[in-house]
Write a protein that holds these residues in place. Structure first.
Motif, PDB file in Angstrom:
ATOM      1  N   ASP A  64       0.804  -1.223   0.000  1.00  0.00           N
ATOM      2  CA  ASP A  64       0.000   0.000   0.000  1.00  0.00           C
ATOM      3  C   ASP A  64       0.839   1.276   0.000  1.00  0.00           C
ATOM      4  OD1 ASP A  64      -2.422  -1.212  -0.267  1.00  0.00           O
ATOM      5  OD2 ASP A  64      -2.787  -1.400   1.880  1.00  0.00           O
ATOM      6  N   LYS A  82       0.467 -11.124  -5.995  1.00  0.00           N
ATOM      7  CA  LYS A  82      -0.667 -10.345  -6.508  1.00  0.00           C
ATOM      8  C   LYS A  82      -1.996 -10.609  -5.795  1.00  0.00           C
ATOM      9  CE  LYS A  82       1.554  -9.434 -10.904  1.00  0.00           C
ATOM     10  NZ  LYS A  82       1.898 -10.017 -12.225  1.00  0.00           N
ATOM     11  N   LEU A 101      -3.675  -8.223  -3.190  1.00  0.00           N
ATOM     12  CA  LEU A 101      -4.423  -7.009  -3.546  1.00  0.00           C
ATOM     13  C   LEU A 101      -5.920  -7.176  -3.312  1.00  0.00           C
ATOM     14  CD1 LEU A 101      -2.528  -6.228  -6.879  1.00  0.00           C
ATOM     15  CD2 LEU A 101      -2.338  -4.965  -4.712  1.00  0.00           C
ATOM     16  N   ARG A 108      -7.576  -6.797   1.056  1.00  0.00           N
ATOM     17  CA  ARG A 108      -7.608  -5.648   1.967  1.00  0.00           C
ATOM     18  C   ARG A 108      -8.807  -5.671   2.897  1.00  0.00           C
ATOM     19  NH1 ARG A 108      -5.807  -2.946  -2.598  1.00  0.00           N
ATOM     20  NH2 ARG A 108      -3.632  -2.303  -2.414  1.00  0.00           N
TER      21      ARG A 108
END
Ligand code: FES
Ligand SMILES: [Fe+2]
Length: 382
Positions: free
Chosen positions: A18, A249, A252, A255
């Protein structure tokens, strides 16, 4: 820091994703190119890093039972690590006290006794000389057994210091790496018995690859790096040892998911570097790859030996086929991509050294910086 959980690690990796960068060292580091090709410095590194301090010589599961042994030849010290009748793992110079022939030859083996093939001197699993043919001819013999090195077993791994009589404080040497190893559950593993043995260049340049979270999405973009969000690494420095977290990946998408519910294996990857020569890649509860670097024989060469470990016994054709496929994949990637690169770097070192150039380590290359600082500090203590 040592007791950090896998959940906390995952959250640190996500936080780095982030903020678009990994953990940072305070400064850049420069290492002279000449330090990768000086034969005299290389000899001192081998002495300081591979013989004066504990090195990992086996996993406990490699020699689980009394009489199990493993042989290896590291830093000009051919050794045999044996589990004695008392359950204690010991490390011996794999050289007969008669005239030096090897007393054990298999990479992994089992036997209540080790018999030297030359004249059949016999040693027990504690290294004691228990028999020799034509004993009368050796009256007054001055040896009782094999030459022994200090050895300690911790957290599913066996460590030895390859200097006779050396003081060894394994707990101090491991520091908080202890809890990192504990988290990996090294006791709960089954080795796929096919080794991968690959040539590489200078041992530090090879270690640089293992400690480098930066290259994954570039050098390995078409293979193992395809799933990676590169250069967002967490680094935990435990003295000379390092744990690296790599973002993948799928993180992502996580979150809004409580970390307890993550598929952590797909969200991030882990590499543990046990100084000076061991890399363990993989998660607790999942398969692991253990890579060992064997320095030399010359400054510009090392050999890497890799083993795949699984959480279940490898029974049946499907399990063996899966293990072999994984072994082959990593053999191909590490050789074709990493070691070919390291050897190409080695061919440029004479010219780089001739112009007094340096290797440059960014603030993002914390693991590498730690390696070079520790090697230099240990060499300085000789
Ligand atoms: S060298 Fe081992 S028995 Fe002679
Ligand atoms: Fe790599």
């Amino acid at each position: 820091m040592g007791a950090m959980s896998l959940n906390e690690l995952g959250l640190r990796v996500l936080a780095n994703v982030d903020r678009d960068r990994g953990d940072y060292a305070d400064d850049l580091l420069k290492v002279p190119a000449a330090d990768y090709r000086d034969p005299e410095l290389f000899e001192r590194e081998v002495e300081a890093c591979y013989r004066r301090n504990p090195i990992l010589v086996a996993l406990a599961v490699d020699i689980p039972n009394t009489g199990d042994f493993t042989t290896l030849d590291i830093a000009d010290r051919p050794i045999v690590v044996v589990r004695g009748d008392d359950g204690v793992a010991r490390t011996f110079l794999n050289a007969c006290r008669h005239r030096g022939a090897p007393v054990a030859s298999e990479c992994f083996g089992h036997g209540r006794r080790m018999t030297c093939p030359y004249h059949f001197w016999v040693y027990d699993a504690q290294g004691k000389l228990v028999g020799l043919p034509g004993k009368e001819g050796f009256e007054g013999l001055d040896v009782e057994g094999l030459i022994e090195f200090p050895t300690a077993e911790r957290h599913g791994a066996i460590f030895a210091t390859l200097t006779v009589g050396a003081e060894m404080d394994i707990d101090e040497w491991l520091g908080d790496m202890a809890s990192a190893l504990e988290m990996l559950q090294l006791h709960n593993l089954h080795r796929y018995d096919v080794e991968t043995k690959l040539p590489s260049g200078n041992w530090k340049a090879t270690a640089d690859g293992y400690l480098d979270g930066y290259h994954l999405g570039y050098l390995h973009r078409n293979t193992i790096g395809g799933k990676s969000i590169t250069n967002r690494n967490t680094y935990d420095l435990f003295g000379p040892h390092v744990r690296i977290g790599f973002a993948n990946k799928p993180i992502l998408q996580l979150r809004d998911t409580p970390v307890e519910e993550w598929d952590k294996y797909s969200a991030f990857s882990l590499v543990h570097f046990i100084f000076p020569n061991i890399s363990i890649s993989g998660h607790p509860d999942r398969s692991l790859m253990l890579s060992r670097m064997f320095p030399g024989p010359n400054v510009g060469e090392c050999t890497v030996v890799q083993y795949q470990y699984f959480r279940q016994p490898l029974e049946g054709d499907a399990a063996l086929a899966e293990a072999e496929a994984k072994r082959q994949t990593y053999a191909d990637v590490t050789y074709d991509e990493d070691f070919v690169t390291v050897m190409a770097i080695g061919r440029r070192m004479p010219a780089l050294a001739a112009t007094d150039d340096v290797m440059r380590f960014g603030r993002n290359e914390m693991g590498n910086q730690n390696l070079h600082r520790w090697v230099a500090d240990l060499v300085a203590t000789l």
